[in-house]
Design a protein around this motif. Structure first.
Motif, PDB file in Angstrom:
ATOM      1  N   VAL A 232      59.020  42.324  33.124  1.00  0.00           N
ATOM      2  CA  VAL A 232      57.625  41.795  32.961  1.00  0.00           C
ATOM      3  C   VAL A 232      56.572  42.944  33.383  1.00  0.00           C
ATOM      4  O   VAL A 232      56.597  43.317  34.524  1.00  0.00           O
ATOM      5  CB  VAL A 232      57.358  40.442  33.471  1.00  0.00           C
ATOM      6  CG1 VAL A 232      55.985  40.018  33.028  1.00  0.00           C
ATOM      7  CG2 VAL A 232      58.453  39.624  33.235  1.00  0.00           C
ATOM      8  N   PRO A 233      55.804  43.626  32.610  1.00  0.00           N
ATOM      9  CA  PRO A 233      54.925  44.796  33.051  1.00  0.00           C
ATOM     10  C   PRO A 233      53.731  43.766  33.977  1.00  0.00           C
ATOM     11  O   PRO A 233      53.637  42.759  33.607  1.00  0.00           O
ATOM     12  CB  PRO A 233      54.342  45.088  31.680  1.00  0.00           C
ATOM     13  CG  PRO A 233      54.492  44.100  30.641  1.00  0.00           C
ATOM     14  CD  PRO A 233      55.742  43.518  31.126  1.00  0.00           C
ATOM     15  N   ALA A 234      53.117  44.729  34.819  1.00  0.00           N
ATOM     16  CA  ALA A 234      52.103  44.264  35.528  1.00  0.00           C
ATOM     17  C   ALA A 234      50.669  43.704  34.722  1.00  0.00           C
ATOM     18  O   ALA A 234      50.461  44.570  33.490  1.00  0.00           O
ATOM     19  CB  ALA A 234      51.589  45.193  36.715  1.00  0.00           C
ATOM     20  N   LEU A 235      50.106  42.822  34.837  1.00  0.00           N
ATOM     21  CA  LEU A 235      48.886  42.804  34.364  1.00  0.00           C
ATOM     22  C   LEU A 235      47.801  43.087  35.074  1.00  0.00           C
ATOM     23  O   LEU A 235      47.525  42.815  36.151  1.00  0.00           O
ATOM     24  CB  LEU A 235      48.532  41.056  33.989  1.00  0.00           C
ATOM     25  CG  LEU A 235      47.365  40.784  33.259  1.00  0.00           C
ATOM     26  CD1 LEU A 235      47.144  41.343  31.799  1.00  0.00           C
ATOM     27  CD2 LEU A 235      46.615  39.257  33.518  1.00  0.00           C
ATOM     28  N   ILE A 236      47.145  44.280  34.515  1.00  0.00           N
ATOM     29  CA  ILE A 236      46.139  45.076  35.409  1.00  0.00           C
ATOM     30  C   ILE A 236      44.891  44.456  35.000  1.00  0.00           C
ATOM     31  O   ILE A 236      44.494  44.539  34.027  1.00  0.00           O
ATOM     32  CB  ILE A 236      46.248  46.504  35.230  1.00  0.00           C
ATOM     33  CG1 ILE A 236      47.551  46.970  35.239  1.00  0.00           C
ATOM     34  CG2 ILE A 236      45.225  47.400  35.943  1.00  0.00           C
ATOM     35  CD1 ILE A 236      48.355  47.212  36.743  1.00  0.00           C
ATOM     36  N   GLU A 237      44.094  43.986  36.048  1.00  0.00           N
ATOM     37  CA  GLU A 237      42.660  43.662  36.086  1.00  0.00           C
ATOM     38  C   GLU A 237      41.749  44.737  35.817  1.00  0.00           C
ATOM     39  O   GLU A 237      41.741  45.553  36.560  1.00  0.00           O
ATOM     40  CB  GLU A 237      42.503  42.610  36.862  1.00  0.00           C
ATOM     41  CG  GLU A 237      43.007  41.330  37.279  1.00  0.00           C
ATOM     42  CD  GLU A 237      42.616  40.547  38.229  1.00  0.00           C
ATOM     43  OE1 GLU A 237      41.226  40.370  38.370  1.00  0.00           O
ATOM     44  OE2 GLU A 237      43.298  39.584  38.905  1.00  0.00           O
ATOM     45  N   GLU A 238      40.846  44.612  34.566  1.00  0.00           N
ATOM     46  CA  GLU A 238      39.988  45.914  34.379  1.00  0.00           C
ATOM     47  C   GLU A 238      38.530  45.290  34.355  1.00  0.00           C
ATOM     48  O   GLU A 238      38.372  43.989  34.202  1.00  0.00           O
ATOM     49  CB  GLU A 238      40.535  46.460  33.261  1.00  0.00           C
ATOM     50  CG  GLU A 238      40.201  47.729  33.207  1.00  0.00           C
ATOM     51  CD  GLU A 238      40.582  48.559  31.774  1.00  0.00           C
ATOM     52  OE1 GLU A 238      40.870  49.758  31.861  1.00  0.00           O
ATOM     53  OE2 GLU A 238      40.604  47.792  30.736  1.00  0.00           O
ATOM     54  N   ASP A 239      37.678  46.079  34.089  1.00  0.00           N
ATOM     55  CA  ASP A 239      36.398  45.634  34.050  1.00  0.00           C
ATOM     56  C   ASP A 239      36.064  44.862  32.489  1.00  0.00           C
ATOM     57  O   ASP A 239      36.902  44.997  31.723  1.00  0.00           O
ATOM     58  CB  ASP A 239      35.323  46.950  33.793  1.00  0.00           C
ATOM     59  CG  ASP A 239      35.172  47.466  34.992  1.00  0.00           C
ATOM     60  OD1 ASP A 239      35.675  46.747  36.068  1.00  0.00           O
ATOM     61  OD2 ASP A 239      34.747  48.825  35.023  1.00  0.00           O
ATOM     62  N   TYR A 240      35.097  43.974  32.612  1.00  0.00           N
ATOM     63  CA  TYR A 240      34.973  42.912  31.586  1.00  0.00           C
ATOM     64  C   TYR A 240      36.119  42.106  30.992  1.00  0.00           C
ATOM     65  O   TYR A 240      36.622  42.347  29.772  1.00  0.00           O
ATOM     66  CB  TYR A 240      34.441  43.930  30.169  1.00  0.00           C
ATOM     67  CG  TYR A 240      33.119  44.884  30.817  1.00  0.00           C
ATOM     68  CD1 TYR A 240      31.897  44.539  31.078  1.00  0.00           C
ATOM     69  CD2 TYR A 240      33.475  46.230  30.649  1.00  0.00           C
ATOM     70  CE1 TYR A 240      31.028  45.288  31.526  1.00  0.00           C
ATOM     71  CE2 TYR A 240      32.491  47.085  30.950  1.00  0.00           C
ATOM     72  CZ  TYR A 240      31.252  46.556  31.280  1.00  0.00           C
ATOM     73  OH  TYR A 240      30.279  47.588  31.933  1.00  0.00           O
ATOM     74  N   MET A 241      36.714  41.444  32.022  1.00  0.00           N
ATOM     75  CA  MET A 241      37.441  40.306  31.543  1.00  0.00           C
ATOM     76  C   MET A 241      37.120  39.041  32.289  1.00  0.00           C
ATOM     77  O   MET A 241      36.447  39.007  33.297  1.00  0.00           O
ATOM     78  CB  MET A 241      38.923  40.638  31.955  1.00  0.00           C
ATOM     79  CG  MET A 241      39.088  40.902  33.437  1.00  0.00           C
ATOM     80  SD  MET A 241      40.645  41.338  33.905  1.00  0.00           S
ATOM     81  CE  MET A 241      41.734  39.965  33.326  1.00  0.00           C
ATOM     82  N   THR A 242      37.465  38.051  31.583  1.00  0.00           N
ATOM     83  CA  THR A 242      37.125  36.758  32.472  1.00  0.00           C
ATOM     84  C   THR A 242      38.609  36.594  33.342  1.00  0.00           C
ATOM     85  O   THR A 242      38.876  37.444  33.512  1.00  0.00           O
ATOM     86  CB  THR A 242      37.405  35.552  31.095  1.00  0.00           C
ATOM     87  OG1 THR A 242      38.323  35.649  30.374  1.00  0.00           O
ATOM     88  CG2 THR A 242      36.110  35.808  30.329  1.00  0.00           C
ATOM     89  N   ALA A 243      38.956  35.242  33.797  1.00  0.00           N
ATOM     90  CA  ALA A 243      39.976  34.990  34.835  1.00  0.00           C
ATOM     91  C   ALA A 243      41.229  35.424  34.216  1.00  0.00           C
ATOM     92  O   ALA A 243      41.560  35.265  33.178  1.00  0.00           O
ATOM     93  CB  ALA A 243      39.959  33.446  35.113  1.00  0.00           C
ATOM     94  N   ALA A 244      41.767  36.075  34.981  1.00  0.00           N
ATOM     95  CA  ALA A 244      43.050  36.906  34.835  1.00  0.00           C
ATOM     96  C   ALA A 244      44.224  35.780  34.385  1.00  0.00           C
ATOM     97  O   ALA A 244      45.271  35.820  33.587  1.00  0.00           O
ATOM     98  CB  ALA A 244      43.535  37.787  35.997  1.00  0.00           C
ATOM     99  N   SER A 245      43.842  34.712  34.945  1.00  0.00           N
ATOM    100  CA  SER A 245      44.817  33.402  34.597  1.00  0.00           C
ATOM    101  C   SER A 245      44.687  33.180  33.194  1.00  0.00           C
ATOM    102  O   SER A 245      45.742  32.563  32.920  1.00  0.00           O
ATOM    103  CB  SER A 245      44.412  32.202  35.512  1.00  0.00           C
ATOM    104  OG  SER A 245      43.115  31.821  35.263  1.00  0.00           O
TER     105      SER A 245
END
Length: 656
Positions: A232-245
């Motif tokens: 499973v690849p990492a979910l990388i949080e980046e600018d301009y996104m709502t909740a990572a969940s």
């Protein structure tokens, strides 16, 4: 839920958990692992993760609970991966009950001189912290960390709530080689099961687990559901996104119905008409919406200068904004009643905005409450009502066929403009007399900033002139926030001056700082040290000194979730610079007009010389609030080309 507790008396525990991997049984390959093919740049990786959940019975009290077991093994490759050793375990609070942690153990494994060294967590270094009235946190840091460490920990949680069977996140901010979850669900219970995220299961299996429970002398079977996701690849949080969940690959369970011993079926999943009734009957929600009497004696003073419905609504809005300040807590329910919030001049979001609804209604305006989920809280389930999905409430007032969404808790938001953290999908409008309904949450204004510089280049090499800045919509709110964060306007201007090393502010004037409905205007008389003197030929001048983009906010090879700006935006800069004469334009930034597909946005740049006046203009415009993931590469390329262009100078050459 009360019925579920009643049934608990008939249950006997007996469901066995599935096979787990052996704790701290590390092999040489894991200990010597330097990187993984899945992500060669990863700072850490989950080698194996296992969880299982089942319905159990508290033998002491006969109550049902969910028994959840978690076990994980993580390889730390370098110091940047040490943050994965800071462990936080949330525990939900349900009135006078909460999730309880048992059997916690944690171990760090290192290789020292060819030997495997195990360091156990000191239980005295496990801390408990109250996050808010709904969640407690158990926190600890893994001991004896070094590059190459393997950390491993496990625990059990007993949860008194059967409504949300334990969810499982297959994806996190580091890659995982193997993630496995097993749910043991008694045949008496039916859960709505949903898989979220872009990643697919490697395998799933359903089998009958015979005689997992014994009820009233009769054996009950369970469904044993196994879900596995590998690599499973990492979910990388980046600018301009709502909740990572919203985007992590995960599986969720929500109780839909259960069966009584006599075969009768009880539905738990409610319809909105049931929720409407509950909310309106709740003293902390509907009870506060109905409290028009609180404002009966206040209205004559509030409305003394208001003649029409819109001006009445604005007067009420600003009265609540001035008289009830937020206390830092959010939520859809009133915390202390709107009457006490008004008396104490403080309250949570529910206190403030339910007071606003009641006051608008008292002024004979068509006011409703809207519950929503903020951007950081995630999206709401639109298939069936889940009240716990909602964490915020605002007011909606309808005047002459137009609806205005209002949040009186934000001191710098004008009438009719919601904070960006509220712009998240849809909200549910709760009306005292009509059925509830969904309403799209869209920004009612753009984020617009316009700069205009009218200046002259002197023979001393300095540029002097007037810089005007106009901030509209969200840009105006953000700028007002920055100004009021300083101890005074003078201090703000001083900080602004210090942030621009080549520009000196000589005088300033700021208009409409407190007039939230009006254009915020800043006028600065500036002096810019552009050149040491004019004896050099040619002269190099970079015009991109306003809102210069220093980094690309989009750096992923692929992005599986949308780019959510929250609102449309526009930044425009124009410069008119009078030259001393006898100069020609020898070189300039490339004339640019880059367009995004389907009129999604554009970047325009142009430079010209008209007699002795240098004209420069730049525009960055985004015409959509949300861009799909397949538009990501176009946005990334746009920013890359802008950054490259902004390295280009204007070249002025003397005419011989």
């Amino acid at each position: 839920m009360k019925c579920l507790v009643f049934l608990a008396a008939f249950f006997c525990s007996g469901a066995a958990f599935a096979q787990n991997f052996d704790y701290a049984n590390i092999n040489a390959d894991e200990l010597l692992l330097k990187k993984v093919d899945l992500d060669s740049n990863a700072n850490a990786v989950v080698l194996r993760e296992f969880g299982t959940a089942a319905v159990r019975v508290d033998d002491a009290y006969g109550n049902l609970y969910i028994d959840f077991e978690y076990h994980v093994r993580i390889k730390i490759f370098n110091k940047n991966g040490f943050e994965n050793a800071n462990i936080v375990i949330p525990q939900r609070i349900y009135g006078d009950k909460e999730d309880m942690i048992y059997d916690l153990k944690a171990t760090t494994i290192n290789e020292v001189n060819g030997q495997m060294v195990l360091t156990e967590l000191d239980r005295k270094k496990v801390f408990r912290e109250k996050k808010n009235k709904y969640v407690n946190l158990t926190k600890f840091t893994m001991p004896n960390l070094s590059e190459g460490s393997i950390i491993e920990y496990s625990y059990r949680i007993h949860s008194p709530s059967l409504y949300n069977f334990r969810s499982w996140e297959f994806q996190s901010d580091i890659p995982k080689l193997h993630s496995e979850f097993i749910a043991n669900i008694p045949a008496l219970y039916n859960y709505n099961v949903s898989l979220r995220g872009a990643q697919k299961l490697s395998s799933q299996n359903a089998e009958l687990h015979k005689e997992c429970l014994r009820i009233a002398g009769r054996n009950i079977d369970c469904s044993k559901m196994t879900y596995i996701m590998k690599n499973v690849p990492a979910l990388i949080e980046e600018d301009y996104m709502t909740a990572a969940s919203n985007f992590r690959s995960a599986i969720n369970f929500e109780l839909a119905e259960y069966y009584m011993m006599n075969g009768a079926k009880k539905s738990v999943t409610k319809e909105w008409k049931d929720v409407d009734h509950e909310l309106l009957d709740d003293k902390s929600f509907g009870g506060q919406m109905k409290r028009k009497d609180v404002f009966k004696d206040l209205l004559p003073e509030i409305l003394k200068n208001a003649a029409d419905p819109l001006s009445k609504a604005q007067a009420v809005f600003y009265y609540i904004k001035r008289n009830i300040k937020k206390n830092g807590f959010i939520g859809i329910f009133s915390e202390n009643t709107i009457k006490k919030a008004l008396e104490n001049h403080t309250g949570n979001i529910g206190d403030i905005n339910l007071a606003l609804v009641a006051a608008l209604s008292a002024a004979d305006l068509d006011a409703e409450a809207m519950i929503l989920s903020t951007r950081s809280n995630g999206t709401v389930n639109s298939l069936y009502p889940v009240i716990s999905d909602f964490n915020y409430v605002v007011a909606k007032v309808n005047i002459d066929g137009k609806s205005y969404l209002l949040d009186a808790s934000e001191p710098l938001m004008p009438f009719g403009l919601l904070p960006l953290h509220c712009i998240n999908g849809q909200g549910r409008v709760i009306n005292l007399k009509k059925p509830s309904y969904w309403y799209d949450l869209k920004a009612s204004q753009k984020e617009t900033t316009r700069y205009s510089l009218n200046a002259e280049l002197g023979k001393d090499g300095k540029i002097k002139g007037a810089l005007n800045i106009y901030s509209v919509g969200y840009a105006g709110c953000n700028k007002r926030r920055k100004i009021t964060a300083a101890s005074s306007v003078d201090e703000y201007v001083e900080q602004l001056d210090e942030s621009m090393p080549n520009i000196r502010i000589l005088k300033y004037q700021i208009q409409n700082l407190d007039s939230l409905e009006n254009l915020l205007t800043e006028t600065y008389e500036i002096e810019m040290s552009a050149f040491q003197d004019l004896n050099h030929d040619p002269l190099f001048f970079n015009p991109f000194f306003v809102e210069r983009i220093s980094r690309n906010p989009f750096n992923l090879n692929e992005r599986s979730y949308p780019v959510d700006l929250g609102t449309q935006s526009e930044i425009r800069f124009t410069m008119s610079l009078k030259l001393p004469g006898n100069y020609t334009l020898a070189d300039k930034p490339k004339e640019t007009n880059m367009l995004l597909a389907d009129n999604g946005g554009r970047f325009v740049c142009s430079t010209s010389l008209e007699e002795d006046v240098l004209i420069f203009s730049e525009l960055l415009q985004f015409n959509k609030a949300v861009y799909d993931s397949d538009e990501y590469h176009a946005l990334k390329e746009l920013y890359s080309r802008i950054i490259q262009l902004q390295k280009t100078d204007i070249v002025l050459k003397k005419v011989k």
